[in-house]
Motif scaffolding. Structure first.
Motif, short mmCIF file in Angstrom:
data_model
loop_
_atom_site.label_atom_id
_atom_site.label_comp_id
_atom_site.label_asym_id
_atom_site.label_seq_id
_atom_site.Cartn_x
_atom_site.Cartn_y
_atom_site.Cartn_z
N ALA A 130 0.82 -1.22 0.00
CA ALA A 130 0.00 0.00 0.00
C ALA A 130 0.85 1.26 0.00
O ALA A 130 0.48 2.27 -0.63
CB ALA A 130 -0.92 0.00 1.22
N ILE A 131 2.00 1.23 0.68
CA ILE A 131 2.83 2.44 0.81
C ILE A 131 3.93 2.49 -0.24
O ILE A 131 4.23 3.55 -0.79
CB ILE A 131 3.42 2.51 2.23
N CYS A 132 4.53 1.35 -0.53
CA CYS A 132 5.66 1.33 -1.46
C CYS A 132 5.24 1.10 -2.92
O CYS A 132 5.98 1.44 -3.83
CB CYS A 132 6.67 0.25 -1.05
N GLN A 133 4.05 0.49 -3.13
CA GLN A 133 3.56 0.25 -4.49
C GLN A 133 2.11 0.73 -4.60
O GLN A 133 1.22 -0.06 -4.98
CB GLN A 133 3.64 -1.25 -4.81
N VAL A 227 9.59 2.32 5.91
CA VAL A 227 10.22 3.52 6.49
C VAL A 227 11.01 4.26 5.42
O VAL A 227 10.96 5.51 5.34
CB VAL A 227 11.13 3.13 7.67
N HIS A 228 11.73 3.52 4.59
CA HIS A 228 12.50 4.15 3.52
C HIS A 228 11.58 4.92 2.57
O HIS A 228 11.90 6.05 2.14
CB HIS A 228 13.27 3.08 2.75
N ALA A 229 10.43 4.32 2.25
CA ALA A 229 9.48 4.99 1.35
C ALA A 229 8.85 6.20 2.01
O ALA A 229 8.65 7.25 1.37
CB ALA A 229 8.41 4.00 0.91
N ILE A 230 8.52 6.09 3.30
CA ILE A 230 7.87 7.20 4.00
C ILE A 230 8.80 8.41 4.11
O ILE A 230 8.36 9.56 3.98
CB ILE A 230 7.41 6.74 5.40
N LEU A 231 10.07 8.14 4.35
CA LEU A 231 11.03 9.25 4.47
C LEU A 231 11.18 10.03 3.18
O LEU A 231 11.66 11.17 3.19
CB LEU A 231 12.39 8.71 4.92
N LYS A 232 10.77 9.42 2.06
CA LYS A 232 10.83 10.12 0.78
C LYS A 232 9.64 11.06 0.56
O LYS A 232 9.66 11.88 -0.35
CB LYS A 232 10.91 9.11 -0.38
N ILE A 233 8.59 10.88 1.39
CA ILE A 233 7.41 11.74 1.25
C ILE A 233 7.79 13.16 1.68
O ILE A 233 8.37 13.37 2.74
CB ILE A 233 6.25 11.21 2.11
N ARG A 239 3.74 12.11 5.65
CA ARG A 239 4.52 11.16 6.44
C ARG A 239 3.75 10.71 7.68
O ARG A 239 3.77 9.54 8.05
CB ARG A 239 5.85 11.78 6.85
N ARG A 240 3.05 11.65 8.31
CA ARG A 240 2.29 11.32 9.52
C ARG A 240 1.18 10.33 9.20
O ARG A 240 0.97 9.35 9.94
CB ARG A 240 1.70 12.59 10.13
N ARG A 241 0.46 10.56 8.10
CA ARG A 241 -0.64 9.66 7.75
C ARG A 241 -0.11 8.27 7.36
O ARG A 241 -0.73 7.26 7.68
CB ARG A 241 -1.46 10.26 6.60
N ALA A 242 1.04 8.23 6.70
CA ALA A 242 1.62 6.94 6.31
C ALA A 242 2.06 6.16 7.56
O ALA A 242 1.82 4.95 7.67
CB ALA A 242 2.81 7.15 5.38
#
Length: 314
Positions: A130-133, A227-233, A239-242
């Motif tokens: 859901a977060i990375c793809q 975490v790696h994907a969220i830090l790119k937001i 980021r908070r919602r993720a």
């Protein structure tokens, strides 16, 4: 008690006596009440999650909440396998459990427990997709695939429980029948076997280690990528919602795996803390799961409000 003579003059165990949890005699009534309340709240809380997911079209159409509903169903059954028997320890009733009942309890305990391990891994994989793809998520994790993965988790859990129960009770039990534990679990029962248990202990360590450690490593790998994907937001709100969609699952995984690893995978002698750790992940964790998901998950709280207001089917 619970034994009968056979033709070889050895005694054969017909039932086991669960010694339960060590506790001061003056706390017996209080502990009975505490565990009884925990059991009722566990059943009601998980039933509420299950009915909420089923009644709200928005939730039951999403794999994340299908998995949550399955987790609640597992928690209800795991609690029912453990807690009613535990409550009997705080009553004047006979503490004996039939041999077949002990086999069934050990099987269902490890069947449901390992299925939970697999389910937590699927929930982490779902969050990873859901977060990375996000663009490919509807294709990679649809309802049909989710159903197949859940069915696979149930089958794998059943196989794990069958292996542990078969290996444990293929041994002869011809001596003492007092299990120094509050449930029929592998190590406590093996201490009573009238045969060498080295192979059993090794297989148990490897089997549970593969299931628990393997699932745990896959969860860590999923969340490392998350975490790696969220830090790119770029936005803080994004980021908070993720992070909020993953926080509940991380808390649940932590409170489940830490006691499990402490009991089954640590080296050295076993002590009284094993009982406390086992109570935590078999009794307390099924109670905490619905609280964590309802208090931290805005979509579940919104669904509860819609259902309460009579708009659950809109």
């Amino acid at each position: 008690m619970g034994k009968t003579k056979n033709t070889s003059l050895d005694t054969v165990v017909r039932d086991f006596i669960l010694l339960g949890l060590s506790h001061p005699p003056n706390l017996t009534s209080l502990l009975f009440l505490v565990f009884f309340i925990i059991y009722i709240l566990t059943q009601l809380g998980n039933l509420l999650i299950l009915l909420t997911v089923w009644a709200d079209p928005k939730l039951r159409a999403r794999p994340m909440y299908i998995l949550l509903g399955v987790l609640s169903f597992l928690d209800m059954w795991l609690s029912s396998v453990i807690v009613p028997r535990l409550i009997l320890d705080f009553t004047p009733s006979i503490k004996a459990i039939p041999f077949g009942g002990c086999v069934a309890q050990l099987y269902f305990f490890h069947f449901l427990g390992s299925t939970q391990c697999f389910l937590y891994t699927l929930m982490a994989y779902d969050r990873y997709l859901a977060i990375c793809q996000p663009l490919r998520y509807p294709v990679l994790m649809n309802g049909r695939l989710c159903t197949v993965l859940v069915a696979g988790a149930w089958v794998a859990g059943s196989m794990h429980g069958s292996i542990q129960a078969t290996l444990t009770f293929r041994l002869p039990y011809c001596g003492p029948n007092q299990v120094d534990y509050f449930i029929c679990d592998i190590r406590a029962v093996l201490r009573l076997a009238c045969a060498d248990t080295t192979v059993n202990e090794l297989v148990t360590f490897v089997d549970i280690g593969v299931v628990a450690a393997g699932c745990f490593m896959l969860i860590l790998l999923s969340y490392a990528n998350i975490v790696h994907a969220i830090l790119k937001i770029r936005t803080a709100d994004g980021r908070r919602r993720a992070f909020s969609t993953c926080g509940s699952h991380l808390i649940v995984v932590t409170v489940y795996y830490v006691p499990c690893i402490f009991i089954y995978l640590r080296a050295g002698s076993k002590g009284p803390l094993d009982g406390a750790a086992a109570v935590f992940y078999t009794v307390v964790t099924p109670l905490l799961n619905p609280l964590i998901y309802t208090l931290r998950n805005q979509e579940v709280k919104s669904a509860l409000k819609r259902i309460t207001a009579g708009r659950g089917t809109e």
